[in-house]
Write a protein that holds these residues in place. Structure first.
Motif, PDB file in Angstrom:
ATOM      1  N   GLU A 107       5.737 -50.225  40.804  1.00 47.83           N
ATOM      2  CA  GLU A 107       5.314 -49.009  40.112  1.00 47.83           C
ATOM      3  C   GLU A 107       6.493 -48.163  39.629  1.00 47.83           C
ATOM      4  OE1 GLU A 107       3.201 -45.152  41.893  1.00 47.83           O
ATOM      5  OE2 GLU A 107       2.352 -47.017  42.653  1.00 47.83           O
ATOM      6  N   LEU A 108       7.573 -48.186  40.387  1.00 49.14           N
ATOM      7  CA  LEU A 108       8.712 -47.312  40.063  1.00 49.14           C
ATOM      8  C   LEU A 108       9.522 -47.884  38.904  1.00 49.14           C
ATOM      9  CD1 LEU A 108       9.958 -46.392  43.650  1.00 49.14           C
ATOM     10  CD2 LEU A 108       8.608 -44.984  42.088  1.00 49.14           C
ATOM     11  N   THR A 109       9.958 -46.995  38.023  1.00 47.27           N
ATOM     12  CA  THR A 109      10.741 -47.475  36.890  1.00 47.27           C
ATOM     13  C   THR A 109      12.165 -47.795  37.328  1.00 47.27           C
ATOM     14  OG1 THR A 109      11.093 -45.172  36.355  1.00 47.27           O
ATOM     15  CG2 THR A 109       9.493 -46.363  35.008  1.00 47.27           C
ATOM     16  N   GLU A 110      12.776 -48.626  36.547  1.00 43.47           N
ATOM     17  CA  GLU A 110      14.170 -49.019  36.729  1.00 43.47           C
ATOM     18  C   GLU A 110      15.044 -47.763  36.886  1.00 43.47           C
ATOM     19  OE1 GLU A 110      14.803 -52.426  36.091  1.00 43.47           O
ATOM     20  OE2 GLU A 110      16.998 -52.406  36.154  1.00 43.47           O
ATOM     21  N   GLY A 111      15.961 -47.806  37.826  1.00 40.05           N
ATOM     22  CA  GLY A 111      16.864 -46.668  37.971  1.00 40.05           C
ATOM     23  C   GLY A 111      16.409 -45.637  38.986  1.00 40.05           C
ATOM     24  N   VAL A 112      15.163 -45.738  39.436  1.00 38.46           N
ATOM     25  CA  VAL A 112      14.699 -44.822  40.479  1.00 38.46           C
ATOM     26  C   VAL A 112      14.936 -45.468  41.839  1.00 38.46           C
ATOM     27  CG1 VAL A 112      12.694 -43.685  41.514  1.00 38.46           C
ATOM     28  CG2 VAL A 112      12.943 -43.728  39.023  1.00 38.46           C
ATOM     29  N   LYS A 123      24.750 -37.366  40.493  1.00 33.74           N
ATOM     30  CA  LYS A 123      24.137 -38.643  40.152  1.00 33.74           C
ATOM     31  C   LYS A 123      22.697 -38.757  40.662  1.00 33.74           C
ATOM     32  CE  LYS A 123      25.492 -43.510  40.354  1.00 33.74           C
ATOM     33  NZ  LYS A 123      26.447 -44.468  40.951  1.00 33.74           N
ATOM     34  N   PHE A 124      22.446 -38.204  41.837  1.00 29.81           N
ATOM     35  CA  PHE A 124      21.128 -38.389  42.450  1.00 29.81           C
ATOM     36  C   PHE A 124      20.372 -37.069  42.587  1.00 29.81           C
ATOM     37  CE2 PHE A 124      23.812 -41.792  44.370  1.00 29.81           C
ATOM     38  CZ  PHE A 124      23.204 -42.861  43.706  1.00 29.81           C
ATOM     39  N   LEU A 125      19.103 -37.114  42.208  1.00 30.36           N
ATOM     40  CA  LEU A 125      18.209 -35.989  42.406  1.00 30.36           C
ATOM     41  C   LEU A 125      17.047 -36.498  43.251  1.00 30.36           C
ATOM     42  CD1 LEU A 125      17.415 -33.077  41.902  1.00 30.36           C
ATOM     43  CD2 LEU A 125      16.402 -33.777  39.724  1.00 30.36           C
ATOM     44  N   SER A 126      17.138 -36.183  44.550  1.00 30.45           N
ATOM     45  CA  SER A 126      16.187 -36.722  45.534  1.00 30.45           C
ATOM     46  C   SER A 126      15.051 -35.744  45.750  1.00 30.45           C
ATOM     47  CB  SER A 126      16.937 -36.993  46.847  1.00 30.45           C
ATOM     48  OG  SER A 126      16.054 -37.399  47.871  1.00 30.45           O
ATOM     49  N   MET A 127      13.894 -36.018  45.157  1.00 33.01           N
ATOM     50  CA  MET A 127      12.721 -35.179  45.395  1.00 33.01           C
ATOM     51  C   MET A 127      11.450 -36.002  45.234  1.00 33.01           C
ATOM     52  SD  MET A 127      13.339 -32.338  42.341  1.00 33.01           S
ATOM     53  CE  MET A 127      12.862 -32.869  40.673  1.00 33.01           C
ATOM     54  N   GLY A 128      10.465 -35.653  46.044  1.00 36.32           N
ATOM     55  CA  GLY A 128       9.186 -36.340  45.985  1.00 36.32           C
ATOM     56  C   GLY A 128       8.930 -37.156  47.233  1.00 36.32           C
ATOM     57  N   MET A 129       7.727 -36.988  47.790  1.00 42.46           N
ATOM     58  CA  MET A 129       7.290 -37.729  48.964  1.00 42.46           C
ATOM     59  C   MET A 129       5.943 -38.373  48.605  1.00 42.46           C
ATOM     60  SD  MET A 129       8.582 -34.902  51.716  1.00 42.46           S
ATOM     61  CE  MET A 129       7.032 -34.125  52.030  1.00 42.46           C
ATOM     62  N   THR A 130       5.236 -38.878  49.595  1.00 43.59           N
ATOM     63  CA  THR A 130       3.997 -39.607  49.296  1.00 43.59           C
ATOM     64  C   THR A 130       3.049 -38.830  48.376  1.00 43.59           C
ATOM     65  OG1 THR A 130       4.101 -40.910  51.311  1.00 43.59           O
ATOM     66  CG2 THR A 130       1.915 -40.616  50.330  1.00 43.59           C
ATOM     67  N   ASP A 131       2.829 -37.576  48.708  1.00 41.38           N
ATOM     68  CA  ASP A 131       1.843 -36.815  47.937  1.00 41.38           C
ATOM     69  C   ASP A 131       2.414 -36.184  46.673  1.00 41.38           C
ATOM     70  OD1 ASP A 131      -0.130 -37.436  49.769  1.00 41.38           O
ATOM     71  OD2 ASP A 131       0.253 -35.640  50.976  1.00 41.38           O
ATOM     72  N   MET A 157      15.400 -40.270  42.740  1.00 37.57           N
ATOM     73  CA  MET A 157      15.368 -40.798  44.108  1.00 37.57           C
ATOM     74  C   MET A 157      14.144 -40.180  44.773  1.00 37.57           C
ATOM     75  SD  MET A 157      18.399 -40.525  46.993  1.00 37.57           S
ATOM     76  CE  MET A 157      19.473 -41.792  46.332  1.00 37.57           C
ATOM     77  N   VAL A 158      13.281 -41.029  45.357  1.00 41.22           N
ATOM     78  CA  VAL A 158      12.098 -40.513  46.044  1.00 41.22           C
ATOM     79  C   VAL A 158      12.119 -40.986  47.491  1.00 41.22           C
ATOM     80  CG1 VAL A 158      10.650 -40.287  43.979  1.00 41.22           C
ATOM     81  CG2 VAL A 158      10.716 -42.479  45.195  1.00 41.22           C
ATOM     82  N   ARG A 159      11.595 -40.149  48.386  1.00 46.48           N
ATOM     83  CA  ARG A 159      11.604 -40.468  49.821  1.00 46.48           C
ATOM     84  C   ARG A 159      10.161 -40.601  50.280  1.00 46.48           C
ATOM     85  NH1 ARG A 159      13.937 -35.644  48.943  1.00 46.48           N
ATOM     86  NH2 ARG A 159      12.225 -34.775  50.159  1.00 46.48           N
ATOM     87  N   ILE A 160       9.756 -41.825  50.557  1.00 45.88           N
ATOM     88  CA  ILE A 160       8.338 -42.074  50.799  1.00 45.88           C
ATOM     89  C   ILE A 160       8.102 -42.705  52.170  1.00 45.88           C
ATOM     90  CG2 ILE A 160       6.317 -43.314  49.942  1.00 45.88           C
ATOM     91  CD1 ILE A 160       7.354 -42.859  47.142  1.00 45.88           C
TER      92      ILE A 160
END
Ligand SMILES: *Cc1c(COP(=O)(O)O)cnc(C)c1O
Length: 218
Positions: A13-18, A186-194, A206-209
Motif C-alpha cells: 500500500e505504501l508508495t516508494e520512498g515512504v 530528510k525524514f518526516l516521521s508522522m502517522g500511526m495506525t489510525d 516515515m510512518v510508525r505503525i
C-alpha cells in the motif's frame, strides 16, 4: 490476519520512498521476528529493555529506531543499540547522546520530536522553539539531525490533526530551506495506525505503525 499478511498488505500500500517503522512496544521477540521475516526493515521501540530482548532474537539485520521517551540514565545503553533516536526534544538529552556516542565512536542520526498539539503534559518541543533547539544541537559532533517526528494529539477531529501535521510539515520545509550546517532534513516521521493515511497526505515520508501490523494491544 497474520502479522506476515498485515506487513505485506501495508508494504504494498505504501508508495516508494515512504519508510515503514514497525512500532513494537509490548510485542514479543517472536512477533517482531515474524514481521521482519515478512519484510519489515525498521523496528521502533519505546522501551530499552524490550528492545534489548528483541535485539537478541532479531539482531542487526534490521534498523532499530527509538521512539519512546528517553531517560538520561538510559542513554548509554540506548546509543549502543539504536540506529536512530526519533525523540530528541531538549539540549540536555542531545548533549547526553552526543557524549555517550563520542565514547563509542558513533554518530547518531536523530529526529527532533515536535509537540505539534502544544499539549503541556506531552513530550516534544513546541513548533516555535524547534529551530532554536536545532541550532543548539548543530555543533554536537556525534549527532546528526535528520528530520522531525511528531505524534499529534490522540483524541481530536481529523481537521485538527491535519492542522498539527501540516504545521510540522511546514516547519520541516522551512528548516530544510534554511540549509543549516550539519542538518539534513530528510525524514518526516508522522502517522500511526489510525492516522498514517492522513499523515501521508500531509507529507510524511516515515510512518510508525503498531496495531495495524501486530493487532490491537491487549
Ligand atoms: C505505539 C506507537 C506508535 C504506533 O501506534 P499504533 O496506533 O499501534 O499504530 C507510533 N509511534 C509511537 C511513538 C508509539 O509509541
Amino acid at each position: 490476519m497474520s502479522i506476515a499478511e498485515n506487513v505485506k498488505q501495508l508494504l504494498a500500500e505504501l508508495t516508494e520512498g515512504v519508510k515503514l517503522v514497525a512500532a513494537a512496544k509490548t510485542r514479543t521477540p517472536d512477533e517482531i521476528a515474524e514481521a521482519v521475516e515478512a519484510g519489515i526493515g525498521i523496528i521502533g521501540e519505546n522501551y530499552l529493555q524490550e528492545a534489548e530482548k528483541a535485539y537478541q532474537e532479531v539482531g542487526s539485520k534490521v534498523k532499530w529506531h527509538f521512539i519512546g521517551h528517553l531517560q538520561k540514565n538510559k542513554v548509554k545503553k540506548a546509543v549502543a543499540l539504536f540506529d536512530m533516536i526519533e525523540t530528541v526534544d531538549s539540549v540536555e538529552l542531545a548533549a547526553e547522546i552526543d557524549k555517550r556516542c563520542s565514547q563509542i565512536g558513533k554518530i547518531m542520526p536523530v529526529l527532533i520530536e515536535i509537540n505539534s498539539g502544544r499539549e503541556a503534559q506531552k513530550a516534544g518541543v513546541y513548533p516555535e522553539n524547534a529551530e532554536q533547539l536545532i541550532k543548539d544541537i548543530t555543533g554536537m559532533e556525534n549527532i546528526q539531525v535528520m528530520g522531525l517526528m511528531t505524534m499529534g494529539p490522540a483524541t481530536i477531529q481529523e481537521e485538527e490533526l491535519r492542522a498539527c501535521l501540516r504545521e510540522t510539515k511546514a516547519l520541516f520545509d522551512s528548516i530544510r530551506k534554511a540549509a543549516m550546517p550539519n542538518i539534513e532534513m530528510k525524514f518526516l516521521s508522522m502517522g500511526m495506525t489510525d492516522s498514517y493515511k492522513i499523515a501521508l497526505e500531509e507529507g510524511a515520508n516515515m510512518v510508525r505503525i503498531g496495531s495495524r501490523i501486530f493487532g490491537r494491544r491487549g
